[in-house]
Design a protein around this motif. Sequence first.
Motif, PDB file in Angstrom:
ATOM      1  N   GLN A  31      48.405  47.541  33.201  1.00  0.00           N
ATOM      2  CA  GLN A  31      47.084  48.163  33.181  1.00  0.00           C
ATOM      3  C   GLN A  31      46.782  48.522  31.736  1.00  0.00           C
ATOM      4  OE1 GLN A  31      46.657  51.846  35.324  1.00  0.00           O
ATOM      5  NE2 GLN A  31      44.487  52.002  34.855  1.00  0.00           N
ATOM      6  N   VAL A  32      45.669  47.999  31.240  1.00  0.00           N
ATOM      7  CA  VAL A  32      45.198  48.317  29.891  1.00  0.00           C
ATOM      8  C   VAL A  32      43.791  48.859  30.053  1.00  0.00           C
ATOM      9  CG1 VAL A  32      44.672  47.444  27.590  1.00  0.00           C
ATOM     10  CG2 VAL A  32      46.625  46.502  28.856  1.00  0.00           C
ATOM     11  N   GLY A  33      43.636  50.154  29.852  1.00  0.00           N
ATOM     12  CA  GLY A  33      42.346  50.780  30.134  1.00  0.00           C
ATOM     13  C   GLY A  33      42.065  50.653  31.625  1.00  0.00           C
ATOM     14  N   ALA A  34      40.898  50.108  31.964  1.00  0.00           N
ATOM     15  CA  ALA A  34      40.529  49.919  33.371  1.00  0.00           C
ATOM     16  C   ALA A  34      40.836  48.513  33.871  1.00  0.00           C
ATOM     17  CB  ALA A  34      39.039  50.216  33.554  1.00  0.00           C
ATOM     18  N   GLU A  35      41.426  47.689  33.018  1.00  0.00           N
ATOM     19  CA  GLU A  35      41.700  46.288  33.363  1.00  0.00           C
ATOM     20  C   GLU A  35      43.176  46.073  33.696  1.00  0.00           C
ATOM     21  OE1 GLU A  35      39.273  43.946  33.574  1.00  0.00           O
ATOM     22  OE2 GLU A  35      37.863  45.551  33.082  1.00  0.00           O
ATOM     23  N   TYR A  36      43.427  45.028  34.479  1.00  0.00           N
ATOM     24  CA  TYR A  36      44.784  44.641  34.846  1.00  0.00           C
ATOM     25  C   TYR A  36      45.044  43.224  34.352  1.00  0.00           C
ATOM     26  CZ  TYR A  36      44.828  48.748  37.818  1.00  0.00           C
ATOM     27  OH  TYR A  36      44.780  50.039  38.268  1.00  0.00           O
ATOM     28  N   TYR A  37      46.302  42.985  33.910  1.00  0.00           N
ATOM     29  CA  TYR A  37      46.693  41.684  33.361  1.00  0.00           C
ATOM     30  C   TYR A  37      48.091  41.340  33.872  1.00  0.00           C
ATOM     31  CZ  TYR A  37      42.927  42.734  30.113  1.00  0.00           C
ATOM     32  OH  TYR A  37      41.711  43.058  29.567  1.00  0.00           O
ATOM     33  N   ALA A  38      48.381  40.037  33.869  1.00  0.00           N
ATOM     34  CA  ALA A  38      49.711  39.578  34.281  1.00  0.00           C
ATOM     35  C   ALA A  38      50.229  38.554  33.283  1.00  0.00           C
ATOM     36  CB  ALA A  38      49.661  38.976  35.674  1.00  0.00           C
ATOM     37  N   THR A  39      51.504  38.692  32.920  1.00  0.00           N
ATOM     38  CA  THR A  39      52.179  37.746  32.036  1.00  0.00           C
ATOM     39  C   THR A  39      53.560  37.447  32.619  1.00  0.00           C
ATOM     40  OG1 THR A  39      53.380  39.345  30.660  1.00  0.00           O
ATOM     41  CG2 THR A  39      51.111  38.817  29.995  1.00  0.00           C
ATOM     42  N   ASP A  40      54.215  36.431  32.067  1.00  0.00           N
ATOM     43  CA  ASP A  40      55.627  36.251  32.385  1.00  0.00           C
ATOM     44  C   ASP A  40      56.346  37.551  32.081  1.00  0.00           C
ATOM     45  OD1 ASP A  40      55.714  33.627  33.319  1.00  0.00           O
ATOM     46  OD2 ASP A  40      55.985  32.795  31.312  1.00  0.00           O
ATOM     47  N   ASN A  41      57.355  37.857  32.873  1.00  0.00           N
ATOM     48  CA  ASN A  41      58.108  39.093  32.661  1.00  0.00           C
ATOM     49  C   ASN A  41      59.365  38.871  31.819  1.00  0.00           C
ATOM     50  OD1 ASN A  41      58.709  41.814  32.831  1.00  0.00           O
ATOM     51  ND2 ASN A  41      59.554  41.704  34.885  1.00  0.00           N
TER      52      ASN A  41
END
Length: 102
Positions: A31-41
């Motif tokens: 979660q960055v601010g009000a946004e959500y993101y997905a990357t390789d872990n």
Amino acid sequence: MTWQLATTCDKVAPDAPFAFSRGEQKVAIYQVGAEYYATDNVCPHAYALMTDGFVEGDKVECPLHGAVFHIPTGRCLGPPADCDLKTYPLKIEGSQVFIDLS
């Protein structure tokens, strides 16, 4: 796209990404601010989970050797890694976070 439920919004915080796995595939949800993101872990430099790293704003630092990545784009911002993290589409429906891993 093939959407699958990954988690709920309350399990992801700006300073505590969520680790999601499907089979051998490991994904970090941020979660960055009000946004959500997905990357390789998994850091592309050496095996380390990005969800164990240090998150500051829109950047995550690998806990093993300190490589830095831009969360929204997966772009590598600093060595020792020399390639980006793969990113995945997310969508929020109500309080649920869905991911497309295809």
